[in-house]
Write a protein that holds these residues in place. Structure first.
Motif, PDB file in Angstrom:
ATOM      1  N   GLN B 431       0.906  -1.236   0.021  1.00 17.37           N
ATOM      2  CA  GLN B 431       0.143   0.131  -0.063  1.00 17.37           C
ATOM      3  C   GLN B 431       0.942   1.431   0.146  1.00 17.37           C
ATOM      4  O   GLN B 431       1.864   1.251   0.397  1.00 17.37           O
ATOM      5  CB  GLN B 431      -0.819   0.151   1.226  1.00 17.37           C
ATOM      6  CG  GLN B 431      -2.128   0.616   0.816  1.00 17.37           C
ATOM      7  CD  GLN B 431      -3.099   0.786   2.356  1.00 17.37           C
ATOM      8  OE1 GLN B 431      -2.948  -0.121   3.168  1.00 17.37           O
ATOM      9  NE2 GLN B 431      -3.999   1.812   2.464  1.00 17.37           N
ATOM     10  N   PHE B 433       1.799   5.437   0.885  1.00 17.61           N
ATOM     11  CA  PHE B 433       1.601   6.438   1.649  1.00 17.61           C
ATOM     12  C   PHE B 433       2.372   7.333   1.551  1.00 17.61           C
ATOM     13  O   PHE B 433       3.397   7.283   0.674  1.00 17.61           O
ATOM     14  CB  PHE B 433       1.829   5.901   3.239  1.00 17.61           C
ATOM     15  CG  PHE B 433       1.013   4.746   3.736  1.00 17.61           C
ATOM     16  CD1 PHE B 433      -0.513   5.207   3.937  1.00 17.61           C
ATOM     17  CD2 PHE B 433       1.295   3.604   3.423  1.00 17.61           C
ATOM     18  CE1 PHE B 433      -0.939   4.153   4.596  1.00 17.61           C
ATOM     19  CE2 PHE B 433       0.412   2.538   3.891  1.00 17.61           C
ATOM     20  CZ  PHE B 433      -0.750   2.863   4.361  1.00 17.61           C
ATOM     21  N   GLU B 476       4.655  -1.798  10.886  1.00 19.68           N
ATOM     22  CA  GLU B 476       4.244  -2.247  12.409  1.00 19.68           C
ATOM     23  C   GLU B 476       3.519  -1.016  12.852  1.00 19.68           C
ATOM     24  O   GLU B 476       2.516  -1.171  13.566  1.00 19.68           O
ATOM     25  CB  GLU B 476       5.695  -2.238  13.237  1.00 19.68           C
ATOM     26  CG  GLU B 476       6.165  -3.739  13.194  1.00 19.68           C
ATOM     27  CD  GLU B 476       7.386  -3.589  14.170  1.00 19.68           C
ATOM     28  OE1 GLU B 476       8.303  -4.497  13.891  1.00 19.68           O
ATOM     29  OE2 GLU B 476       7.501  -2.941  15.318  1.00 19.68           O
ATOM     30  N   VAL B 477       3.872   0.190  12.395  1.00 20.34           N
ATOM     31  CA  VAL B 477       3.155   1.520  13.026  1.00 20.34           C
ATOM     32  C   VAL B 477       1.683   1.335  12.522  1.00 20.34           C
ATOM     33  O   VAL B 477       0.844   1.704  13.308  1.00 20.34           O
ATOM     34  CB  VAL B 477       3.866   2.650  12.295  1.00 20.34           C
ATOM     35  CG1 VAL B 477       2.923   3.808  12.564  1.00 20.34           C
ATOM     36  CG2 VAL B 477       5.134   2.819  13.022  1.00 20.34           C
ATOM     37  N   LEU B 478       1.377   0.860  11.208  1.00 19.12           N
ATOM     38  CA  LEU B 478       0.247   0.663  10.623  1.00 19.12           C
ATOM     39  C   LEU B 478      -0.369  -0.540  10.904  1.00 19.12           C
ATOM     40  O   LEU B 478      -1.686  -0.746  10.548  1.00 19.12           O
ATOM     41  CB  LEU B 478       0.433   0.949   9.125  1.00 19.12           C
ATOM     42  CG  LEU B 478       0.863   2.362   8.680  1.00 19.12           C
ATOM     43  CD1 LEU B 478       1.210   2.341   7.216  1.00 19.12           C
ATOM     44  CD2 LEU B 478      -0.085   3.452   9.166  1.00 19.12           C
ATOM     45  N   GLY B 479       0.242  -1.246  11.541  1.00 12.46           N
ATOM     46  CA  GLY B 479      -0.530  -2.609  11.904  1.00 12.46           C
ATOM     47  C   GLY B 479      -0.485  -3.507  10.786  1.00 12.46           C
ATOM     48  O   GLY B 479      -1.503  -4.403  10.475  1.00 12.46           O
ATOM     49  N   VAL B 525     -11.440   8.865  10.546  1.00 10.73           N
ATOM     50  CA  VAL B 525      -9.905   8.545  10.198  1.00 10.73           C
ATOM     51  C   VAL B 525      -8.964   9.146  10.817  1.00 10.73           C
ATOM     52  O   VAL B 525      -7.984   8.868  11.007  1.00 10.73           O
ATOM     53  CB  VAL B 525      -9.858   8.797   8.693  1.00 10.73           C
ATOM     54  CG1 VAL B 525      -8.392   8.263   8.183  1.00 10.73           C
ATOM     55  CG2 VAL B 525     -10.951   7.789   7.876  1.00 10.73           C
ATOM     56  N   LYS B 527      -9.032  10.376  13.926  1.00 16.88           N
ATOM     57  CA  LYS B 527      -8.906   9.930  15.041  1.00 16.88           C
ATOM     58  C   LYS B 527      -7.822   8.918  15.241  1.00 16.88           C
ATOM     59  O   LYS B 527      -7.291   8.856  16.509  1.00 16.88           O
ATOM     60  CB  LYS B 527     -10.101   9.286  15.520  1.00 16.88           C
ATOM     61  CG  LYS B 527     -10.726   9.776  16.889  1.00 16.88           C
ATOM     62  CD  LYS B 527     -12.157   9.297  17.159  1.00 16.88           C
ATOM     63  CE  LYS B 527     -13.040  10.005  16.884  1.00 16.88           C
ATOM     64  NZ  LYS B 527     -14.496   9.654  16.623  1.00 16.88           N
ATOM     65  N   SER B 528      -7.405   8.171  14.126  1.00 12.19           N
ATOM     66  CA  SER B 528      -6.283   7.192  14.361  1.00 12.19           C
ATOM     67  C   SER B 528      -4.886   7.983  14.799  1.00 12.19           C
ATOM     68  O   SER B 528      -4.299   7.386  15.199  1.00 12.19           O
ATOM     69  CB  SER B 528      -6.244   6.498  13.073  1.00 12.19           C
ATOM     70  OG  SER B 528      -5.685   7.266  12.016  1.00 12.19           O
ATOM     71  N   LEU B 530      -2.814   8.919  12.740  1.00 12.75           N
ATOM     72  CA  LEU B 530      -1.735   8.639  11.777  1.00 12.75           C
ATOM     73  C   LEU B 530      -1.446   9.253  10.659  1.00 12.75           C
ATOM     74  O   LEU B 530      -0.648   9.685   9.994  1.00 12.75           O
ATOM     75  CB  LEU B 530      -1.863   7.084  11.611  1.00 12.75           C
ATOM     76  CG  LEU B 530      -1.649   6.126  12.796  1.00 12.75           C
ATOM     77  CD1 LEU B 530      -2.061   4.661  12.149  1.00 12.75           C
ATOM     78  CD2 LEU B 530      -0.308   6.094  13.284  1.00 12.75           C
ATOM     79  N   TYR B 531      -2.736   9.920  10.337  1.00 11.84           N
ATOM     80  CA  TYR B 531      -2.906  10.614   9.196  1.00 11.84           C
ATOM     81  C   TYR B 531      -3.131  11.991   9.286  1.00 11.84           C
ATOM     82  O   TYR B 531      -3.946  12.534  10.012  1.00 11.84           O
ATOM     83  CB  TYR B 531      -4.017   9.950   8.177  1.00 11.84           C
ATOM     84  CG  TYR B 531      -3.937   8.478   8.330  1.00 11.84           C
ATOM     85  CD1 TYR B 531      -2.737   7.923   7.824  1.00 11.84           C
ATOM     86  CD2 TYR B 531      -4.813   7.669   8.862  1.00 11.84           C
ATOM     87  CE1 TYR B 531      -2.618   6.454   7.751  1.00 11.84           C
ATOM     88  CE2 TYR B 531      -4.683   6.241   9.130  1.00 11.84           C
ATOM     89  CZ  TYR B 531      -3.416   5.630   8.408  1.00 11.84           C
ATOM     90  OH  TYR B 531      -3.541   4.151   8.397  1.00 11.84           O
ATOM     91  N   VAL B 543      -4.065   8.181  -1.773  1.00 11.62           N
ATOM     92  CA  VAL B 543      -3.078   7.740  -0.610  1.00 11.62           C
ATOM     93  C   VAL B 543      -3.198   8.628   0.453  1.00 11.62           C
ATOM     94  O   VAL B 543      -3.954   9.789   0.456  1.00 11.62           O
ATOM     95  CB  VAL B 543      -1.821   7.845  -1.165  1.00 11.62           C
ATOM     96  CG1 VAL B 543      -1.690   6.939  -2.444  1.00 11.62           C
ATOM     97  CG2 VAL B 543      -1.326   9.094  -1.617  1.00 11.62           C
ATOM     98  N   LEU B 544      -2.982   8.004   1.562  1.00 16.01           N
ATOM     99  CA  LEU B 544      -2.903   8.759   2.941  1.00 16.01           C
ATOM    100  C   LEU B 544      -1.682   9.429   3.152  1.00 16.01           C
ATOM    101  O   LEU B 544      -0.593   9.080   2.649  1.00 16.01           O
ATOM    102  CB  LEU B 544      -3.373   7.807   3.936  1.00 16.01           C
ATOM    103  CG  LEU B 544      -4.649   7.174   3.963  1.00 16.01           C
ATOM    104  CD1 LEU B 544      -4.665   5.849   4.535  1.00 16.01           C
ATOM    105  CD2 LEU B 544      -5.647   8.118   4.355  1.00 16.01           C
TER     106      LEU B 544
END
Lengths: 150, 817
Positions: B431, B433, B476-479, B525, B527-528, B530-531, B543-544
């Motif tokens: 994916q 980013f 890992e950060v994104l699981g 989104v 709230k995560s 990360l973005y 893309v994020l």
């Protein structure tokens, strides 16, 4: 009361969205998943130059996604300044409301009560009028901001 | 000053335009109080402003008009036609003067007194003069000079010039919403252009389309720049009012505070500036009210009497960081905690488990004000919770850190949403980013071993330029699913945060970099954490955009005054590396744990099984277009599609060692036990208590090493007889002996020449023997000529020997020109 409604199916139930909330219906193309977001956020997808957050309505209600297949068409709605694509079982029709939303004895069940404004009679039969904001907020209302901020 | 003057002119003009209607209405009905008030406000403002700018004439005129109108408002004087006319003449005059000021010209002297007298003098006579007489007498008197003045003014400043100058400076006010629409329209145009560019690339070169398309691109980037600038404003406009605010507040509170602003040239979206105006003011109020101690307390605490508030703005990537720090008493952890418990925000048990940082950040929760008394400065019900809410509304955040007795730092992060930023696209777990380019310090591609990848507990560290840097695995950060990091090549993106901290982000690939149009994301989104937004790539795929600062903060990589990077203790590492050689640990196909000295390992290659050739006695593999020897293969056929290979090199020779699994880079700390019975093993050693065979590189290269082929230009050249036999049968043999076969016409002096005996004799007979070395061939196995100078053409051994001898002679003779 002749409000136009879009009738959709979510988790096998007949629901209605206010037609002015629904901007368009699109064919869902590829969805880019968004890691580490709640399950009901299926991902983001592109509509022309806009990006839409795809909401899986089944999980947004807290239902098991495996049970109900979804259509490849999605309803595009705007809420709070953001655009969303709602993944639903199917989009049926546009119809006219034949009354005002009302409650029924016994309620709609906990999952549905959270997102339902009430039952509404339409020209094609009764449907559950959806509160968009509540639907998009997802199954768990935000709590624990402290953790996030700290 | 120029900015202020332009503001003054714009403001005055705007008021003139607005009051134009009022003046007309007032003229129709001089007794209308609301009109008088409106015009009074206008002249009053002009008067106030001119005092500031030192325009004495303007000030006198507006002052006279203000006095007259004040009298009317107070009922000391009845407004009449004469007064109206006089005031209007003054207003006209003000308008002309403003034009002159804007054009930078001097307004013609004189004429002001007449106007001022007209407002004052005749007014005093109104009591005895009948209104009608006043009209008759005053009109010709006053209007004539006024209109004469107008004409005179126009003579000095020709109308055309005036209009042109005015137009050059003209500004209009627009609703921000409209700007937003234009902005997002331009963003969409950029995306459409990118899409078109993508399609054009696919369609191939089309000169008729490419030209106009290039022009479109250039125009679009111009427009985009203009639009972006249109929305941007230097944060200076926000900071410039702060010294005054601080001065007033500190005077009110009996404190002495100095303010230091930095980073005023950072540009920010106009609307964003409006959004942070209140939070910023609030934080400064708080700092002065609660943070900075009274002078006496400061002196007692060993500090300077004058408190310091520093405001610094920094842009990094698509966020602006504003730090507001004071050197006051700092936040009281205990009191905040007590208050939070009292308010039911946290339980006592929770409190015990919370770090100081977390407790301090509770001050942003609703209903938590630690001020004991509500002063008139802060504590007006607008708490820090509102500050945070306002910032979060626009996708920003706020944090606090504080040292007791030393001061408090508030850090605001404000995103630049709906903006266009330069970004880097990376791929991980299939994916893509995006990362804002502003954060990217460097991109490194290397093996785990080369970067000294280690795991300290759960945290990974890499060593880069002598610094140990924390390393986050993006997957890992994104699981996401991730393979073992040590078994693959790294691509590290080194990111520098606004706070100066450096960390590495491990990704699978780097894709491209370019301008990205950042669009806001839905709250669910966001709230995560990360973005920071989403963006569309050229091919329309969304893309994020990663929120680098937040990701770093989640992993506690943002320091507040902590040591920036962990310096590895110099002497220790030096000693350790001197004592222990490093090796690459792997399992071979026999299942044996082996190691090879790390210095030999060039790279870890992954190759498809199809690239391996096992037809000969020795296996070979094609890597990067080279055929290289391959060792370590199992005897049985390979059951997998891909093979991991260690590419080993002794400096000149290269070979590949097939491995079942690459483990890790290790230090050879344990004793090495020689194994004489196995020549391929240098020694046995222990790694984590298990035996590991260290491969004997000398033996390995002696047996299998193959020097890389000399480049074509460096090989000795050879010409062959012109015959089918020579081309198809002789040439391959000559080439395998390391020669380059060239056509006879291309031969240079000194090149080897292979020719048949009869041809040689002809050449000799003609007196033109070949200049370079010659190998003469004969057709018959028996040496009919009796000389030893010829070789039978199928005598492979002799031919090889001759070829080798010539080559060695050439090498010994040194390089030729």
């Amino acid at each position: 009361m002749s409000e136009l409604l879009v009738i959709i199916q979510i988790a096998g139930r007949r629901c209605a969205l206010g037609a002015h909330d629904v901007k368009s219906v699109i064919e869902l193309g590829s969805i880019t998943p968004v890691p580490r977001t709640p399950d009901f956020v299926a991902g983001i997808t592109a509509l022309r130059s806009q990006s839409l957050t795809v909401i899986d309505c089944r999980s947004a209600l807290g239902f098991d996604t495996a049970q109900w297949p979804t259509d490849d068409r999605a309803a595009v709605v705007a809420c709070g300044g953001h655009s969303y694509a709602l993944m639903v079982d199917g989009i049926e029709d546009i119809t006219t409301a034949a009354g005002v939303p009302g409650q029924i004895p016994g309620g709609f069940g906990p999952e549905w009560s959270r997102i339902a404004t009430g039952m509404i009679e339409t020209m094609t039969g009764p449907a559950l009028l959806i509160d968009l904001a509540a639907l998009i907020a997802g199954p768990e209302s935000p709590r624990g901001d402290i953790e996030v901020a700290a | 000053m120029d900015d202020l003057l332009a503001d003054f002119i714009a403001e005055t003009r705007e008021m003139l335009e607005a009051s134009g209607g009022e003046i007309v209405a007032w003229e129709a009905d001089p007794d209308d109080r609301t009109r008088i008030d409106a015009i009074f406000r206008f002249v009053h403002t002009v008067k106030g402003n001119c005092g500031f700018f030192d325009f004495p004439r303007l000030a006198r005129l507006s002052h006279a008009a203000e006095d007259a109108l004040a009298d009317c408002r107070a009922g000391r004087r009845e407004p009449d036609q004469r007064l109206v006319t006089a005031v209007l003449a003054i207003i006209d005059r003000i308008a002309q003067m403003i034009d002159a000021i804007e054009a930078g010209e001097d307004f013609p002297e004189g004429g002001d007194e007449a106007l001022i007298d007209a407002v004052n003098g005749p007014g005093e006579a109104t009591a005895d003069a009948a209104p009608g007489a006043a009209d008759a007498g005053a009109d010709p008197l006053l209007h004539a000079p006024a209109s004469a003045l107008l004409e005179r003014a126009d003579d000095f400043i020709s109308p055309a010039v005036r209009r042109a100058d005015a137009a050059g400076q003209r500004t209009i006010r627009l609703p921000v919403e409209l700007l937003d629409r234009v902005m997002s329209g331009v963003s969409d145009m950029v995306l459409a252009r990118n899409d078109l560019a993508h399609r054009l690339r696919q369609a191939g070169n089309q000169p008729t389309i490419d030209g106009p398309f290039e022009r479109l691109t250039a125009i679009l980037s111009d427009v985009r720049d203009a639009i972006t600038r249109m929305r941007m404003q230097r944060i200076e406009t926000l900071l410039s009012v702060l010294p005054r605010l601080v001065r007033d507040l500190s005077a009110d509170l009996g404190k002495q505070v100095m303010v230091d602003c930095d980073g005023g040239d950072v540009e920010l979206d106009r609307e964003m500036i409006e959004t942070i105006r209140d939070p910023l003011t609030h934080l400064i109020r708080n700092a002065i009210d609660h943070g900075i101690e009274p002078p006496s307390a400061r002196l007692a605490g060993g500090k300077r009497e004058i408190g310091l508030i520093a405001i610094a703005a920094r842009q990094s990537g698509n966020t602006i960081g504003i730090v507001i720090s004071d050197d006051g008493r700092g936040l009281d952890e205990e009191r905040i905690a007590a208050k939070a418990i009292a308010n039911g925000l946290i339980s006592a048990a929770e409190r015990a488990a919370m770090s100081r940082d977390k407790i301090l950040n509770l001050i942003f929760e609703p209903g938590l004000s630690t001020a004991e008394t509500v002063s008139n400065v802060s504590g007006r019900g607008v708490g820090l919770d509102v500050v945070r809410q306002n910032l979060e509304k626009v996708g920003g955040s706020i944090k606090v850190s504080s040292q007791p007795g030393e001061g408090t730092h508030f850090t605001m992060q404000i995103p630049l949403t709906l903006s266009i930023i330069a970004g880097l696209t990376v791929e991980v777990g299939g994916q893509r980013f995006a990362i804002p380019q502003g954060y990217v310090e460097e991109i490194v591609q290397a093996t785990a071993g080369a970067l000294d990848f280690t795991r300290m507990g759960e945290t990974a560290l890499v060593t880069f330029r002598g610094n140990r840097i924390p390393c986050l695995m993006l997957d890992e950060v994104l699981g996401l699913e991730h393979p073992d990091i040590t078994a693959r090549d790294f691509t590290l993106v080194l990111l520098r945060l606004a706070s100066g901290d450096l960390f590495a982000l491990a990704v699978d690939h780097i894709h491209s970099h370019g301008d990205l149009v950042v669009k806001p994301l839905a709250p669910a989104v966001m709230k995560s954490g990360l973005y920071a937004g989403s963006t569309l790539l050229d091919d329309g795929q969304p893309v994020l955009l990663l929120d680098v600062t937040n990701i770093a903060a989640h992993h506690d990589l943002v320091s507040d005054g902590r040591a920036r990077v962990l310096q590895p203790p110099e002497e220790d590492t030096a000693a350790a590396t001197a004592a222990a050689a490093r090796a690459m640990l792997f399992t071979d196909f026999a299942g044996r744990r082996s190691a090879v000295r790390l210095e030999l390992v060039q790279r870890i290659e992954t190759t498809p099984t199809a690239a391996i050739d096992r037809s000969g006695a020795r296996a070979r593999v094609v890597i990067d277009g080279l055929i290289l020897p391959l060792v370590g293969l199992p005897d049985a056929p390979l059951d997998r599609d891909k093979l991991r290979l260690l590419r080993l090199s002794d400096g000149t020779c290269e070979l590949l060692h097939a491995v079942r699994e690459v483990k890790d880079a290790i230090l050879l700390t344990e004793a090495l036990t020689p194994v004489p019975e196995d020549p391929l093993v240098e020694a046995l050693t222990l790694v984590d208590g298990e035996p590991v065979a260290l491969i004997d590189a000398h033996e390995l290269f002696a047996r299998h090493g193959k020097p890389p082929e000399a480049a074509p230009g460096m090989r000795p050249r050879c010409t062959l007889p012109d015959s089918e036999w020579a081309r198809t049968i002789l040439a391959p043999l000559v080439i395998s002996a390391g020669y380059e076969v060239v056509p006879a016409g291309m031969a240079r002096p000194g090149d080897l020449e292979i020719m048949f005996e009869d041809m040689f004799e002809v050449a000799e007979a003609l007196g033109r023997p070949p200049a370079g070395p010659v190998i003469r061939l004969r057709d018959h196995p028996d040496d009919s000529q009796g000389g030893s100078a010829t070789i039978y053409r199928y005598d492979r051994e002799a031919l090889f020997a001759a070829l080798t001898a010539v080559r060695h002679a050439r090498v010994a003779g040194g390089p030729r020109a």
